[in-house]
Design an enzyme around this catalytic site. Structure first.
Site, PDB file in Angstrom:
ATOM      1  N   TYR A   7      -1.955  -0.323  10.123  1.00  0.00           N
ATOM      2  CA  TYR A   7      -2.202  -0.882   8.783  1.00  0.00           C
ATOM      3  C   TYR A   7      -0.929  -0.782   7.936  1.00  0.00           C
ATOM      4  O   TYR A   7      -0.483  -1.765   7.333  1.00  0.00           O
ATOM      5  CB  TYR A   7      -3.364  -0.126   8.115  1.00  0.00           C
ATOM      6  N   SER A  43       0.820  -1.209   0.000  1.00  0.00           N
ATOM      7  CA  SER A  43       0.000   0.000   0.000  1.00  0.00           C
ATOM      8  C   SER A  43       0.854   1.259   0.000  1.00  0.00           C
ATOM      9  O   SER A  43       1.966   1.269   0.546  1.00  0.00           O
ATOM     10  CB  SER A  43      -0.881  -0.018   1.247  1.00  0.00           C
TER      11      SER A  43
HETATM   12  N1  LIG Z   1      -8.520  -0.104  -2.337  1.00  0.00           N
HETATM   13  C1  LIG Z   1      -7.421   0.599  -2.089  1.00  0.00           C
HETATM   14  O1  LIG Z   1      -7.410   1.816  -2.257  1.00  0.00           O
HETATM   15  C2  LIG Z   1      -6.167  -0.059  -1.623  1.00  0.00           C
HETATM   16  C3  LIG Z   1      -5.018   0.738  -1.490  1.00  0.00           C
HETATM   17  C4  LIG Z   1      -3.839   0.141  -1.054  1.00  0.00           C
HETATM   18  C5  LIG Z   1      -3.797  -1.212  -0.777  1.00  0.00           C
HETATM   19  N2  LIG Z   1      -4.933  -1.962  -0.889  1.00  0.00           N
HETATM   20  C6  LIG Z   1      -4.836  -3.390  -0.567  1.00  0.00           C
HETATM   21  O2  LIG Z   1      -5.382  -4.118  -1.668  1.00  0.00           O
HETATM   22  C7  LIG Z   1      -5.995  -5.317  -1.184  1.00  0.00           C
HETATM   23  C8  LIG Z   1      -7.423  -5.403  -1.688  1.00  0.00           C
HETATM   24  O3  LIG Z   1      -8.120  -4.252  -1.198  1.00  0.00           O
HETATM   25  P1  LIG Z   1      -9.641  -3.961  -1.530  1.00  0.00           P
HETATM   26  O4  LIG Z   1      -9.776  -2.491  -1.671  1.00  0.00           O
HETATM   27  O5  LIG Z   1     -10.103  -4.846  -2.606  1.00  0.00           O
HETATM   28  O6  LIG Z   1     -10.289  -4.362  -0.132  1.00  0.00           O
HETATM   29  P2  LIG Z   1     -11.552  -5.282   0.226  1.00  0.00           P
HETATM   30  O7  LIG Z   1     -11.747  -5.115   1.701  1.00  0.00           O
HETATM   31  O8  LIG Z   1     -12.684  -4.987  -0.682  1.00  0.00           O
HETATM   32  O9  LIG Z   1     -11.003  -6.745  -0.103  1.00  0.00           O
HETATM   33  C9  LIG Z   1     -10.268  -7.508   0.802  1.00  0.00           C
HETATM   34  C10 LIG Z   1     -10.991  -8.816   0.998  1.00  0.00           C
HETATM   35  O10 LIG Z   1     -10.220  -9.626   1.870  1.00  0.00           O
HETATM   36  C11 LIG Z   1     -11.109 -10.364   2.681  1.00  0.00           C
HETATM   37  N3  LIG Z   1     -10.397 -10.739   3.896  1.00  0.00           N
HETATM   38  C12 LIG Z   1      -9.969  -9.930   4.897  1.00  0.00           C
HETATM   39  N4  LIG Z   1      -9.348 -10.639   5.837  1.00  0.00           N
HETATM   40  C13 LIG Z   1      -9.367 -11.919   5.415  1.00  0.00           C
HETATM   41  C14 LIG Z   1      -8.875 -13.130   5.965  1.00  0.00           C
HETATM   42  N5  LIG Z   1      -8.237 -13.160   7.136  1.00  0.00           N
HETATM   43  N6  LIG Z   1      -9.062 -14.263   5.279  1.00  0.00           N
HETATM   44  C15 LIG Z   1      -9.719 -14.266   4.081  1.00  0.00           C
HETATM   45  N7  LIG Z   1     -10.207 -13.154   3.529  1.00  0.00           N
HETATM   46  C16 LIG Z   1     -10.029 -11.996   4.192  1.00  0.00           C
HETATM   47  C17 LIG Z   1     -12.283  -9.459   2.940  1.00  0.00           C
HETATM   48  O11 LIG Z   1     -13.474 -10.182   3.229  1.00  0.00           O
HETATM   49  C18 LIG Z   1     -12.365  -8.680   1.636  1.00  0.00           C
HETATM   50  O12 LIG Z   1     -13.362  -9.217   0.771  1.00  0.00           O
HETATM   51  C19 LIG Z   1      -5.858  -5.286   0.331  1.00  0.00           C
HETATM   52  O13 LIG Z   1      -4.715  -6.018   0.681  1.00  0.00           O
HETATM   53  C20 LIG Z   1      -5.646  -3.817   0.634  1.00  0.00           C
HETATM   54  O14 LIG Z   1      -4.941  -3.630   1.837  1.00  0.00           O
HETATM   55  C21 LIG Z   1      -6.104  -1.423  -1.318  1.00  0.00           C
END
Ligand SMILES: NC(=O)c1ccc[n+]([C@@H]2O[C@H](COP(=O)([O-])OP(=O)(O)OC[C@H]3O[C@@H](n4cnc5c(N)ncnc54)[C@H](O)[C@@H]3O)[C@@H](O)[C@H]2O)c1
Length: 360
Positions: A174, A149
């Site tokens: 985080y 991230s």
């Molecule tokens: N969306 C953003 O702006 C952004 C920015 C930087 C990093 N990220 C990273 O990208 C990845 C995806 O993000 P996103 O925006 O799609 O988030 P999201 O919350 O929509 O997707 C993450 C998914 O992981 C699942 N999850 C969480 N903990 C879990 C566990 N212990 N076991 C199994 N499943 C689990 C959740 O149910 C969720 O559906 C994440 O790692 C997030 O930290 C996202």
């Protein structure tokens, strides 16, 4: 140098699908690959409305019906080591994209445990499963791609943020877990020669995105006639990245793994890389809000005479937040020939049109 990987006819494990980014990635894989298996793995937790995850799963299932690729959905927790090991031994994925994590900077202030469980223990379980995928001479995992991230840059002043910059001062738990993922991946790449690539995503947005993120929660509040808060008096800058650009970036990266090499000491040089994926044109938060308002009116979510001035409040900075994010994504461009290009007007328009339809 990158080792080219043909994704067709491979088994690809995507954790965090049907999360926002994961679901979009899986749908793209299902619509473009000509064969193979894609596994979605997700706990479907209720950090935000699980109905949105069900909705995305419905879209994935519809895409799977038309696809030549087999799709399997497994509901489970990454922190459940036995289950993760079972999935690896049953399906033997050759590409693993780890997107499952507890996301959100602010939530980590009051809910630290779940970040350690999902982001540290969960990620460790993935690394261990990748390591054991080579046991008994099996070909094992060819490439582990995982979500890091932009938050790892913390309050760094030097912009744009480069993967060469020092990122040892996280301002949220985080961010600390994401930086830890990069460190853990490095040690596993070095010790067990696992090709791994970490992707630092910058504020990803789009249709059916995450309701905890500003554009979505602001839309919900405005639609309910509530006031929105604009942090740091609107003086924040964010490098917003539209979901399609992120998906394209991930797919390009999946196809090029860091090459395995032996160093002068006779030991593996870690096949390890980190890239930023960000729009590269940071927007002032107030400008972003202005475009969002215009697009909410254009799509019919809000009336043309909506009193935006009366529904917004400029407030100070929140704990865990940072004033600016700005990606230097040159590495991605040089190594994978791709640069995010979708502007906020186009991206927010697609979000608002989807919102109007979904909440009709
Ligand atoms: N969306 C953003 O702006 C952004 C920015 C930087 C990093 N990220 C990273 O990208 C990845 C995806 O993000 P996103 O925006 O799609 O988030 P999201 O919350 O929509 O997707 C993450 C998914 O992981 C699942 N999850 C969480 N903990 C879990 C566990 N212990 N076991 C199994 N499943 C689990 C959740 O149910 C969720 O559906 C994440 O790692 C997030 O930290 C996202």
């Amino acid at each position: 140098m990158k080792q080219h990987i043909d994704l067709n006819n491979k088994t690809i494990l995507v954790t965090g699908s049907p999360g926002f980014i994961g679901a979009n990635l899986v749908m793209r894989l299902l619509s473009t690959l000509t064969g193979g298996t894609v596994i979605s793995f997700d706990s479907m937790n209720d950090y935000y409305d699980p109905k949105l995850k069900e909705y995305r799963l419905g879209l994935i299932n519809a895409a799977a019906e038309k696809s030549k690729v087999k799709h399997v959905f497994i509901q489970g927790n990454l922190a459940d080591k036995e289950l993760v090991d079972e999935v690896f031994s049953m399906y033997k994925p050759s590409i693993v994209v780890n997107l499952a994590a507890q996301a959100g900077v602010r939530y980590s202030i009051d809910h630290p445990d779940v970040y350690i469980e999902s982001n540290i223990i969960g990620f460790f379980n993935i690394l261990e499963a990748c390591r054991h995928s080579y046991d008994g001479g099996e070909s094992g995992v060819e490439h582990l791609v995982y979500a890091s991230s932009s938050s790892v840059y913390g309050g760094n002043k030097k912009v744009p943020f480069s993967v060469e910059d020092k990122v040892d001062n996280p301002v949220s738990l985080y961010a600390a877990t994401k930086k830890s993922n990069e460190l853990l991946a490095h040690s596993y790449s070095k010790l067990y020669n696992i090709p791994s690539t970490g992707l630092r995503f910058f504020t990803v947005y789009g249709p059916a995105g995450r309701p905890d993120m500003f554009y979505f929660s602001a839309t919900n509040k405005l639609a309910r006639g509530e006031k929105i808060q604009i942090f740091y008096y609107g003086d924040m800058k964010r490098d917003f990245t539209y979901i399609d650009d992120i998906v394209e970036g991930i797919i390009r990266v999946m196809q090029g793994a860091p090459e395995k090499r032996i160093g002068d000491d006779g030991l593996p040089v870690p096949p390890y890389s980190i890239y930023n994926i960000g729009g590269g044109t940071p927007e002032n938060l107030l400008e972003y809000v202005k475009v969002l308002q215009e697009e909410l009116v254009r799509s019919g979510v809000l009336k043309p005479d909506y009193d935006f001035e009366g529904h917004r409040e400029l407030v100070g900075m929140q704990a865990g937040d940072v004033p600016v994010t700005y990606a230097d994504s040159r590495g991605l461009e040089e190594d994978y020939g791709f640069k995010p290009s979708i502007d906020i007007r186009t991206g927010l328009r697609r979000f608002c049109e989807w919102y109007k339809e979904y909440y009709r």
